[in-house]
Enzyme design. Structure first.
Site, PDB file in Angstrom:
ATOM      1  N   GLY A  70       0.829  -1.288   0.254  1.00  0.00           N
ATOM      2  CA  GLY A  70      -0.030  -0.120   0.045  1.00  0.00           C
ATOM      3  C   GLY A  70       0.944   1.332  -0.198  1.00  0.00           C
ATOM      4  CD  GLN A  72       2.115   6.661   4.396  1.00  0.00           C
ATOM      5  OE1 GLN A  72       3.293   6.284   5.120  1.00  0.00           O
ATOM      6  NE2 GLN A  72       2.347   7.860   4.039  1.00  0.00           N
ATOM      7  CB  SER A  73       3.900  -0.531   2.052  1.00  0.00           C
ATOM      8  OG  SER A  73       4.693  -1.718   2.286  1.00  0.00           O
ATOM      9  CG  ASN A  74       4.604   0.065   8.213  1.00  0.00           C
ATOM     10  OD1 ASN A  74       4.915   1.090   8.356  1.00  0.00           O
ATOM     11  ND2 ASN A  74       3.326  -0.884   8.943  1.00  0.00           N
ATOM     12  CB  CYS A  76       7.193  -0.566   0.487  1.00  0.00           C
ATOM     13  SG  CYS A  76       6.361  -1.509  -0.482  1.00  0.00           S
TER      14      CYS A  76
END
Ligand SMILES: *Cc1c(COP(=O)(O)O)cnc(C)c1O
Length: 328
Positions: A70, A72-74, A76
């Site tokens: 997403g 706001q992917s942690n 990534c």
């Protein structure tokens, strides 16, 4: 772990701490595994998986990590950070409703941009085809003379799962110092890798302790299927004990992935004030809301001694600051 190389990327072991005021108020022995402290900007649960994934990437001669999540992917953000620590590049497929708008400079995506990750925005419809899109990105890296290594969503592959098999072994080594075995280990479930690793690790290292995953998206049937699938592959490939069943609670996922109800934000605020423990809105906030709601209903719903795994994600809070303004 049989046949698997590992890189040391996380700060381990992470502490296990007792939540004294919550324990006293609820009448149950409640502890937290501080996996939000596995690192600085790479902190959270994903860096445990990346230790194994990046070792595999290195072994294959990769110079570029390609992954997705997403906006706001942690996962990534942790991948982009670890890539730089290893002298690599990263390509991130980030899901967002409006792919023509600037992705912004807040929370995780701010970190991605500071690190110079190549960001490719994809719509939710396009994201459904993420495996094919990741393969296409890898292909274009190869054409450009680079050596890509694809990491699936959340790092939840058989290789990534080893991170949480090891976390279970780590917990086993800490039990004596925190009052003995736990009856239940609770965690937030988003792509299933943490759950699969803990389920295998519970059997291999923790005497088959009960694990309960609080889903933050999809549903119980989806995660049971997904986790058992990843776990079977990992058990097979790395010679680990098989997992027959997993317990998922999907009653607290709320409106949708990364969308919050006021009671979830109020719970994050309450835990912060009661224990000085800061949770994230997308994963741990929903999971702790589920766990504490159930304990308030029945204090022994999970036995007498409960361990909650804080899987990190605090940067997500800084993309949602304004939502706290209206919470009564
Ligand atoms: C990714 C993530 C999870 C979920 O872990 P999975 O292995 O994807 O199920 C939980 N908490 C945080 C903070 C995360 O970033």
């Amino acid at each position: 772990m049989k046949n698997a190389p590992r890189l040391r990327l996380a700060r381990l072991p992470t502490p296990i701490e007792r939540l004294d005021r919550l324990s006293a108020r609820l009448g149950v022995d409640l502890w937290v595994k501080r996996d939000d402290l596995t690192g600085g900007a790479e902190g959270g649960n994903k860096v445990r998986k990346l230790e194994w994934l990046c070792a595999e990437a290195r072994a294959r001669g990769a110079d570029t990590l390609v992954t997705c999540g997403g906006i706001q992917s942690n996962h990534c953000r942790a991948t982009a950070l670890v890539a730089r620590r290893l002298g690599m590049e990263s390509v991130l497929l980030l899901r967002t409703a409006d792919t023509t708008a600037d992705p912004g400079w807040e929370g995780n995506v701010l970190v991605d941009r500071i690190l110079g990750a190549r960001i490719v925005l994809v719509t939710p419809e396009e994201y459904r085809d993420r495996a094919a899109r990741l393969a296409a990105e890898a292909e274009s890296c190869t054409r450009a003379g680079r050596r890509p290594y694809v990491i699936p969503e959340g790092g939840s592959s058989a290789t990534g799962v080893l991170g949480y098999v090891m976390a279970a072994e780590e917990i086993a080594g800490q039990l004596a110092a925190c009052g003995g075995p736990f009856d239940t280990i609770a965690y937030a479930c988003g792509s299933g890798g943490t759950g699969a690793g803990l389920a295998i690790g519970a059997r291999a290292h923790l005497g088959g302790v009960r694990t309960v995953g609080f889903a933050v998206c999809d549903d119980r049937a989806y995660f049971e299927r997904t986790i058992l699938g990843i776990a079977a592959e990992a058990s097979d490939r790395f010679g680990l004990p098989p997992v027959a069943a997993v317990e998922i609670d999907d009653r607290y996922k709320g409106i949708a992935y990364a969308v919050n109800r006021p009671e979830e934000l109020a719970r994050i605020r309450a835990v912060a004030r009661e224990e000085g423990l800061l949770l994230d809105p997308v994963y741990t906030g929903k999971a702790i809301h589920g766990l504490l709601s159930e304990l308030e209903r029945d204090r022994f719903a999970y036995g007498r001694r409960v361990l909650f795994v804080h899987t990190g994600g605090v940067y997500g809070l800084f993309a949602k600051g304004r939502e706290f303004e209206g919470i009564a």
